[in-house]
Write a protein that holds these residues in place. Structure first.
Motif, mmCIF file in Angstrom:
data_model
loop_
_atom_site.group_PDB
_atom_site.id
_atom_site.type_symbol
_atom_site.label_atom_id
_atom_site.label_comp_id
_atom_site.label_asym_id
_atom_site.label_seq_id
_atom_site.Cartn_x
_atom_site.Cartn_y
_atom_site.Cartn_z
ATOM 1 N N UNK A 1 13.423 46.435 58.975
ATOM 2 C CA UNK A 1 12.986 45.986 57.648
ATOM 3 C C UNK A 1 13.124 47.112 56.630
ATOM 4 N N UNK A 2 12.738 48.321 57.011
ATOM 5 C CA UNK A 2 12.805 49.446 56.066
ATOM 6 C C UNK A 2 14.258 49.789 55.750
ATOM 7 N N UNK A 3 15.124 49.734 56.771
ATOM 8 C CA UNK A 3 16.537 50.036 56.525
ATOM 9 C C UNK A 3 17.158 48.979 55.608
ATOM 10 N N UNK A 4 16.845 47.711 55.874
ATOM 11 C CA UNK A 4 17.382 46.651 55.013
ATOM 12 C C UNK A 4 16.861 46.814 53.587
ATOM 13 N N UNK A 5 15.561 47.107 53.472
ATOM 14 C CA UNK A 5 14.969 47.305 52.137
ATOM 15 C C UNK A 5 15.669 48.470 51.432
ATOM 16 N N UNK A 6 15.987 49.523 52.191
ATOM 17 C CA UNK A 6 16.649 50.692 51.592
ATOM 18 C C UNK A 6 18.054 50.325 51.117
ATOM 19 N N UNK A 7 18.770 49.546 51.927
ATOM 20 C CA UNK A 7 20.124 49.133 51.535
ATOM 21 C C UNK A 7 20.061 48.278 50.269
ATOM 22 N N UNK A 8 19.143 47.302 50.272
ATOM 23 C CA UNK A 8 19.024 46.424 49.102
ATOM 24 C C UNK A 8 18.621 47.226 47.871
ATOM 25 N N UNK A 9 17.660 48.138 48.067
ATOM 26 C CA UNK A 9 17.223 48.978 46.956
ATOM 27 C C UNK A 9 18.371 49.819 46.420
ATOM 28 N N UNK A 10 19.180 50.365 47.326
ATOM 29 C CA UNK A 10 20.310 51.190 46.915
ATOM 30 C C UNK A 10 21.357 50.371 46.168
ATOM 31 N N UNK A 11 21.534 49.120 46.605
ATOM 32 C CA UNK A 11 22.565 48.275 45.998
ATOM 33 C C UNK A 11 22.256 47.926 44.548
ATOM 34 N N UNK A 12 20.980 48.101 44.174
ATOM 35 C CA UNK A 12 20.613 47.828 42.785
ATOM 36 C C UNK A 12 21.429 48.708 41.825
ATOM 37 N N UNK A 13 21.817 49.888 42.308
ATOM 38 C CA UNK A 13 22.576 50.807 41.444
ATOM 39 C C UNK A 13 24.083 50.530 41.463
ATOM 40 N N UNK A 14 24.489 49.568 42.268
ATOM 41 C CA UNK A 14 25.916 49.251 42.430
ATOM 42 C C UNK A 14 26.620 49.015 41.093
ATOM 43 N N UNK A 15 26.028 48.119 40.297
ATOM 44 C CA UNK A 15 26.657 47.728 39.042
ATOM 45 C C UNK A 15 26.799 48.928 38.110
ATOM 46 N N UNK A 16 25.730 49.712 38.083
ATOM 47 C CA UNK A 16 25.743 50.872 37.195
ATOM 48 C C UNK A 16 26.847 51.857 37.614
ATOM 49 N N UNK A 17 27.003 52.052 38.914
ATOM 50 C CA UNK A 17 28.033 52.980 39.387
ATOM 51 C C UNK A 17 29.419 52.448 39.048
ATOM 52 N N UNK A 18 29.626 51.148 39.273
ATOM 53 C CA UNK A 18 30.933 50.568 39.003
ATOM 54 C C UNK A 18 31.283 50.680 37.522
ATOM 55 N N UNK A 19 30.249 50.594 36.690
ATOM 56 C CA UNK A 19 30.521 50.590 35.247
ATOM 57 C C UNK A 19 30.748 51.968 34.658
ATOM 58 N N UNK A 20 30.549 53.007 35.445
ATOM 59 C CA UNK A 20 30.820 54.352 34.910
ATOM 60 C C UNK A 20 32.321 54.512 34.688
ATOM 61 N N UNK A 21 32.687 54.873 33.470
ATOM 62 C CA UNK A 21 34.103 55.029 33.133
ATOM 63 C C UNK A 21 34.595 56.390 33.590
ATOM 64 N N UNK A 22 35.662 56.428 34.398
ATOM 65 C CA UNK A 22 36.193 57.734 34.781
ATOM 66 C C UNK A 22 36.603 58.540 33.547
ATOM 67 N N UNK A 23 37.025 57.821 32.489
ATOM 68 C CA UNK A 23 37.475 58.527 31.287
ATOM 69 C C UNK A 23 36.342 59.324 30.647
ATOM 70 N N UNK A 24 35.100 58.926 30.926
ATOM 71 C CA UNK A 24 33.992 59.641 30.306
ATOM 72 C C UNK A 24 33.895 61.072 30.823
ATOM 73 N N UNK A 25 34.542 61.365 31.967
ATOM 74 C CA UNK A 25 34.535 62.725 32.495
ATOM 75 C C UNK A 25 35.209 63.680 31.523
ATOM 76 N N UNK A 26 36.177 63.157 30.798
ATOM 77 C CA UNK A 26 36.959 64.016 29.920
ATOM 78 C C UNK A 26 36.465 63.887 28.487
ATOM 79 N N UNK A 27 35.526 62.990 28.279
ATOM 80 C CA UNK A 27 34.935 62.866 26.952
ATOM 81 C C UNK A 27 35.567 61.787 26.103
ATOM 82 N N UNK A 28 36.568 61.112 26.643
ATOM 83 C CA UNK A 28 37.174 60.020 25.887
ATOM 84 C C UNK A 28 36.467 58.724 26.225
ATOM 85 N N UNK A 29 36.586 57.779 25.368
ATOM 86 C CA UNK A 29 35.996 56.479 25.619
ATOM 87 C C UNK A 29 34.486 56.521 25.558
ATOM 88 N N UNK A 30 33.935 57.574 24.968
ATOM 89 C CA UNK A 30 32.473 57.661 24.871
ATOM 90 C C UNK A 30 32.036 57.254 23.478
#
Ligand SMILES: Nc1ncnc2c1ncn2[C@@H]1O[C@H](COP(=O)(O)OP(=O)(O)OP(=O)(O)O)[C@@H](O)[C@H]1O
Ligand SMILES: [Mg+2]
Lengths: 366, 234
Positions: free
Chosen positions: A337-366
């Motif tokens: 149960x704790x491992x599943x809860x941890x996976x689900x909790x971690x997945x909450x950040x999925x969308x945010x990670x996917x939406x990070x623009x690689x271009x923002x590393x160089x300062x463009x597209x910001x």
């Protein structure tokens, strides 16, 4: 993945807060689980000890042992049903048990039974009984004679038996005649006749069709023939107790997911720059998300270990009156149960990670 | 598409043909690049200079597959990346382009060596070969004695050199620098530019270096000016 584990190793301090929170939550989950097991097992031993295929209640009993009433004749009729190997009589009375030399009267569940079956041997001779091992903690020794109920009916203890309690009262197992004697001396308002029991314990023949046999039993008796699980949950308070604790355990699991979600959401915010650089240099979303989930699961697993050790130590510290039973099943359930809860909790950040623009590393597209 | 070996002249590192980039900001459209065309030879170092907001970073991002052009064609090492999706671009960057960012952005909990090897690992090329290569690169960059240090144990110039090593780690055909010296004092800036030039020239790799500082352009083979999203004829 390697990066994620390296961060855990190099910067354990960053994960100390969530680790501590999870350890405490795991401890709480285990503690609640152990109480649930303890309460459940302590309430139902007197059912499970029979290992019967069906627990048969009389017509008006509405699944209550105390309200049920079956006769010797009824038992023998049950045995004539196709598929029934044998039927045994059983009854129980809740009464105080005075142990010699003890100032306090112990709670007892006096079980009367007709014949050997399940974990019960042949019934002891009249005036003698088998005591649950729980009585040992209360100061009872083999060979001593206890006095049962206000009428002080003597029963000599000639052996021990394990896990036989009813409604958290220690089991004291006697033959039918002794049981009736005890019940009738202490409860003149509820006299039990010389060939009466409360419920019938039915064992099926090896070839029996369970459904058909159950139906035949119920039509003969007019009451309910329950399997072991249903018979346990028919004990008053047991389903409520179980459901309440189960709900609290799930709620705690939900809090685990919430804590993990919150922690890693904040961590992700903090890591936007890092994630952008990693993406720019060729890291896929999958790699980054897998790294985060790896961290969440690793922290969860470590917390389960620490929480488990703490729970064990806590179990040693709590007084024996607190019914704690640690079961492998409960521990494995908590882990999963704790491992599943941890996976689900971690997945909450999925969308945010996917939406990070690689271009923002160089300062463009910001 | 990869160049065919029968070609006489080697494939250019970058070919931008009328590349346009329009940013959507709210209801407004900002034209950051308008019909920019630029070719960078396979071993050429181009300095890109221009005022703030002129589109330098945008151009660099498009050439490196960090951003997609709104219009036009982008060929890098002969490979047409114009229509690549995010996933294809990620893989493309990992294999073909090195970046050195203005903000150095090393992974804070990794040593200098690990900051290099992590790039190889992310692209499925980890192992002892990557480690050897990282060590060799750090030696060349004058960081042989700093291999095991974490970024916060390094000076600004040393960090920038680690970042250069990271950009070179996957042997890219194109290395893009966005104001690599702006955070350094001018003496250190010159040193880093010299280093960049020798590393790039020693590898027969192409580079585009964005800079505000016209003194840095002497380290390039050619300087291209940009203003208001248009490349000026030299
Ligand atoms: N995400 C964005 N949304 C809207 N406009 C943007 C965005 N990114 C950049 N711009 C605009 O595009 C133009 C070009 O920006 P760019 O970052 O390429 O300039 P630059 O030459 O790198 O400037 P600097 O020297 O200040 O870094 C600027 O006018 C900028 O405001
Ligand atoms: Mg810029």
């Amino acid at each position: 993945m390697k990066l994620a584990l390296l961060e855990l190793r190099r910067r354990p301090g960053r994960f100390a807060v969530i680790g501590t929170a999870l350890v405490l939550l795991v401890l709480l989950m285990l503690f609640l689980g152990n109480i649930r097991s303890g309460l459940f097992l302590g309430s139902t031993g007197a059912i499970r000890i029979h290992e019967a295929d069906r627990y048969v209640f009389s017509e008006d009993a509405r699944e209550s042992i105390l309200r049920s009433e079956v006769t010797e004749v009824g038992l023998r009729e049950l045995e004539r049903i196709d598929g029934v190997a044998d039927a045994r009589g059983f009854g129980v009375s809740l009464l105080g048990v005075q142990i010699p030399g003890e100032s306090e009267v112990a709670d007892g569940a006096i079980g009367g039974y007709e014949a050997a079956g399940g974990r019960l041997p042949e019934p002891p001779p009249i005036g003698q009984g088998l005591a649950d091992e729980g009585f040992q903690d209360l100061g009872l020794s083999l060979g001593e004679t206890v006095l049962v109920g206000p009428a002080e009916v003597p029963v000599e203890v000639i052996g021990w038996i394990d896990d036989s309690n009813y409604l958290l009262q220690n089991g004291l197992w006697v033959n039918g005649e002794t049981w009736r004697q005890i019940q009738n001396a202490n409860r003149p308002d509820a006299i039990i006749g010389p060939d009466e029991w409360q419920i019938a314990l039915v064992d099926f023949a090896a070839s029996a069709d369970a459904a058909a046999t159950t139906a035949a039993i119920e039509s003969l008796i007019g009451g309910d023939a329950l399997d072991e699980r249903d018979a346990m949950f028919a004990i008053p308070g047991v389903p409520e107790q179980n459901a309440t604790l189960t709900a609290v355990i799930y709620a705690t699991g939900f809090v685990v997911a919430l804590v993990v979600a919150l922690f890693f959401a904040l961590l992700t915010l903090e890591r936007i720059g890092l994630y952008a650089v990693l993406k720019a240099t060729g890291a896929s979303d999958g790699t980054l998300v897998a790294g985060l989930i790896t961290q969440a699961v690793t922290v969860a697993l470590i917390s389960v270990v620490f929480g488990g050790v703490l729970s064990f130590l806590l179990g040693l510290a709590v007084p024996p009156e607190v019914p704690l039973v640690a079961t492998v099943g409960q521990t494995v359930f908590t882990l999963i149960a704790v491992v599943i809860a941890a996976v689900l909790g971690g997945l909450v950040s999925l969308r945010r990670i996917i939406r990070i623009e690689p271009a923002s590393a160089i300062g463009a597209g910001l | 598409m990869p160049s065919s070996p029968t070609h006489v002249s080697p494939t250019p590192a970058v070919q931008l043909e009328s590349v346009r980039k329009v940013y959507q900001s709210g209801d407004d459209e900002v034209v950051a690049l308008g019909h920019a065309s630029l070719t960078v030879a396979s071993d050429e170092i181009v300095a890109l200079v221009g005022p703030s907001g002129s589109g330098k970073t945008t151009l660099l991002s498009i050439a490196g597959g960090l951003l997609r052009a709104s219009d036009g064609t982008v060929l890098v090492g002969g490979e047409d990346i114009t229509t690549y999706d995010q996933k294809q671009l990620t893989k493309f960057r990992g294999n073909n382009v090195g970046f050195v960012f203005q903000a150095v952005n090393l992974v804070p909990f990794l040593t200098a060596t690990e900051n290099l090897t992590v790039v190889a690992e992310m692209n499925g090329r980890g192992g002892s070969a990557a480690k050897q290569r990282a060590h060799a690169l750090l030696e060349q960059l004058g960081l042989g004695h700093r291999k095991r240090n974490l970024p916060d144990q390094l000076s600004g110039g040393e960090r920038q050199r680690v970042a250069i090593g990271r950009a070179l780690m996957n042997e890219p055909g194109l290395v893009l620098f966005d104001e690599p010296t702006s955070a350094l004092d001018s003496k250190l800036g010159v040193q880093v530019m010299e280093l960049i030039r020798s590393e790039i020239k020693g590898r027969q790799t192409a580079a585009i270096i964005v800079t505000h500082d016209t003194r840095m352009t002497e380290f390039a083979d050619r300087t291209v000016e940009i203003a208001d999203g248009e490349l000026l004829p030299t």
